[in-house]
Design a protein around this motif. Sequence first.
Motif: not given
Length: 266
Positions: A191, A225-226, A229, A233, A240, A245, A249, A253
């Motif tokens: 990522l 982590r979020k 992501l 994205w 991705l 995932l 995750d 997402l």
Amino acid sequence: MRVDVLTLFPEMFTGVFGSSILGKAQEKGLVSLKAINFRDYSESKHGTVDDTPYGGGGGMVLKPEPIFRAVEALLNEQAAHSSQGEPGQCLSGPKRPPRVILLCPQGESFTQAKAEELAREDHLIMICGHYEGYDERIREHLVTDEISVGDYVLTGGELPAMVVTDSVVRLLPGVLGNETSAVTDSFSTGLLEYPHYTRPVEYQGWKVPDILLSGHHSNIEAWRRKEALRRTWERRPDLLDKLELTKQDKQWLAEIQTAEGQKPKA
């Protein structure tokens, strides 16, 4: 690790190899970096390293002899140091044959995964080309890897060699002050990296997210982590598709995509 760069312009590497992280890594004895002029290995009295291509065409082509001789000299030198155990040698000899890397537009695209692969080696030899190209026998019988740093053409392989060296050396144990830095880099986890903040807490009305001030480490890790992501994205959604995932995750997402007004993928 030992990194030798064969180039017609070794002076280009003086500042890069002697400064910042690369310079400190050498001072610590973690890596040996050297730029070598392969013109010194030409048997021509004029130091000729190129010639016109057979079959005609524009430009000049690098001859095989100087490159082969330079690599052979490096191998003999390293073998001698390893067997003699010379005083002052802070680096042990390589346990495996070196990777001989050709920097060229035709090579495989350089990635973080490739950098991590090369960082596990003991000895790298990089060949910087100029002119129209290389004699094909260099590709067929000498190099182990061909690397490109992008789909564009430069005047020579020196800048790509610097890029590859910097990317690889910073992954060696002890090179970075914080050992987790390389682990959490963009691309190392698959990522893009999450956002960073430091003091002051508020600047021109823009505040650091409260969760980073909470001291709750598990919540902070979840937020990071979020956000990684989210950033991936938004900027590199193609990454991705290559990532496995977790259930969490996928949930995050979906939340991100819904908030952005896009229908989540199944």
